[in-house]
Design a protein around this motif. Sequence first.
Motif, PDB file in Angstrom:
ATOM      1  N   PHE A   1       0.812  -1.199   0.000  1.00 11.42           N
ATOM      2  CA  PHE A   1       0.000   0.000   0.000  1.00 11.42           C
ATOM      3  C   PHE A   1       0.852   1.257   0.000  1.00 11.42           C
ATOM      4  CE2 PHE A   1      -2.524  -3.365   1.934  1.00 11.42           C
ATOM      5  CZ  PHE A   1      -3.687  -3.287   1.191  1.00 11.42           C
ATOM      6  N   ALA A   2       2.124   1.172   0.380  1.00  9.61           N
ATOM      7  CA  ALA A   2       3.000   2.343   0.443  1.00  9.61           C
ATOM      8  C   ALA A   2       3.812   2.543  -0.826  1.00  9.61           C
ATOM      9  CB  ALA A   2       3.945   2.212   1.641  1.00  9.61           C
ATOM     10  N   ALA A   3       3.513   1.723  -1.862  1.00 14.31           N
ATOM     11  CA  ALA A   3       4.331   1.763  -3.073  1.00 14.31           C
ATOM     12  C   ALA A   3       4.160   3.051  -3.858  1.00 14.31           C
ATOM     13  CB  ALA A   3       3.991   0.565  -3.956  1.00 14.31           C
ATOM     14  N   ASN A   4       3.077   3.767  -3.624  1.00  7.61           N
ATOM     15  CA  ASN A   4       2.797   4.958  -4.408  1.00  7.61           C
ATOM     16  C   ASN A   4       3.086   6.238  -3.630  1.00  7.61           C
ATOM     17  OD1 ASN A   4       1.920   5.945  -6.939  1.00  7.61           O
ATOM     18  ND2 ASN A   4      -0.028   6.559  -6.032  1.00  7.61           N
ATOM     19  N   THR A   5       3.992   6.190  -2.678  1.00  6.80           N
ATOM     20  CA  THR A   5       4.302   7.352  -1.859  1.00  6.80           C
ATOM     21  C   THR A   5       5.782   7.692  -1.946  1.00  6.80           C
ATOM     22  OG1 THR A   5       4.729   5.991   0.111  1.00  6.80           O
ATOM     23  CG2 THR A   5       2.478   6.778  -0.225  1.00  6.80           C
ATOM     24  N   TRP A   6       6.088   8.950  -1.654  1.00  6.52           N
ATOM     25  CA  TRP A   6       7.475   9.385  -1.518  1.00  6.52           C
ATOM     26  C   TRP A   6       8.010   8.909  -0.163  1.00  6.52           C
ATOM     27  CZ3 TRP A   6      10.392  13.044  -4.632  1.00  6.52           C
ATOM     28  CH2 TRP A   6       9.737  13.392  -5.822  1.00  6.52           C
ATOM     29  N   ASN A   7       9.314   8.612  -0.121  1.00  6.76           N
ATOM     30  CA  ASN A   7       9.915   8.112   1.108  1.00  6.76           C
ATOM     31  C   ASN A   7      11.248   8.793   1.384  1.00  6.76           C
ATOM     32  OD1 ASN A   7       8.143   5.679   1.954  1.00  6.76           O
ATOM     33  ND2 ASN A   7       8.498   5.331  -0.234  1.00  6.76           N
ATOM     34  N   TYR A   8      11.575   8.919   2.673  1.00  5.00           N
ATOM     35  CA  TYR A   8      12.831   9.510   3.123  1.00  5.00           C
ATOM     36  C   TYR A   8      13.798   8.391   3.512  1.00  5.00           C
ATOM     37  CZ  TYR A   8      16.135  11.995   6.174  1.00  5.00           C
ATOM     38  OH  TYR A   8      17.277  12.489   6.780  1.00  5.00           O
ATOM     39  N   HIS A   9      15.070   8.527   3.101  1.00 10.23           N
ATOM     40  CA  HIS A   9      16.075   7.506   3.398  1.00 10.23           C
ATOM     41  C   HIS A   9      17.381   8.164   3.850  1.00 10.23           C
ATOM     42  CE1 HIS A   9      13.671   4.391   1.283  1.00 10.23           C
ATOM     43  NE2 HIS A   9      13.383   5.380   0.448  1.00 10.23           N
ATOM     44  N   GLN A  10      18.132   7.446   4.665  1.00  9.85           N
ATOM     45  CA  GLN A  10      19.492   7.825   5.038  1.00  9.85           C
ATOM     46  C   GLN A  10      20.406   6.635   4.788  1.00  9.85           C
ATOM     47  OE1 GLN A  10      19.828   9.335   9.057  1.00  9.85           O
ATOM     48  NE2 GLN A  10      19.813  11.441   8.351  1.00  9.85           N
TER      49      GLN A  10
END
Length: 245
Positions: free
Chosen positions: A52-61
């Motif tokens: 369900f989260a495949a269509n969202t922007w994400n933050y990574h480090q």
Amino acid sequence: MKLNLVPANTLGNCLTSAIPLAAMQRPTLSLYDKTAKALMLALLFCCPASVFAANTWNYHQESDRLSNRTFSFAQSPLPPRGLYDNLRLEIICKDNTLQVAVEADSLIASQGSAFDFEYQIDKNPPVTLQMKTFKDTKRRGYNEESAKRMVDDLLTGQAIFIRVNTMIRTVLSAAMPLENAAEPIKRVVADCGLNLSDNAAGESVYSLAAFEQDFAKLPSEQQQQVLSKIQKIITETQKALLIQK
């Protein structure tokens, strides 16, 4: 007899495993309601959150393997499969420098080569800027000079359409939503110690399209009043510009 069990780790498998036997029979109207409710509950419990989260922007480090320095980036979702090319956008903060990057499955240009990149936010005029492929890949490019401007544009829109002009004269294109982009992008900008523009930090710009929609909802008498006020503002602005010259 040996059975091969396939885990339900995709949306398709989730749907197959979640549909009750009753749904395979000829349904009645009441059965539709019951089946829909059961299906939604089953999806929530059996499907992984990543589906369900495949269509969202994400933050990574992450850490650079060569320098061991930590860098952060906001990554866009992939566009709908079959409708566009597989392009992904990234807003990166590395060594206190803001970058915008694009990655493709297809060839873009030789390592370290320039190519044209275009983007359009909502119905605003398209913007063209020059990117350059990284020295170790032909499928990934970046821009630093226009990164801040593009970030400001991203934070004031609802969707973005991008085009990449490749070295073999083909055009790769993709469209992505921006509704969940603000938080991860702002975190990357903060990592670089940069300030957002007033429009990007606050509310979205009141676009001409939004004005036309609101204006059409007004009665004709109020429309005339609005037009008179706009005409007055434009006249005063024009006079001010002439004085400055």
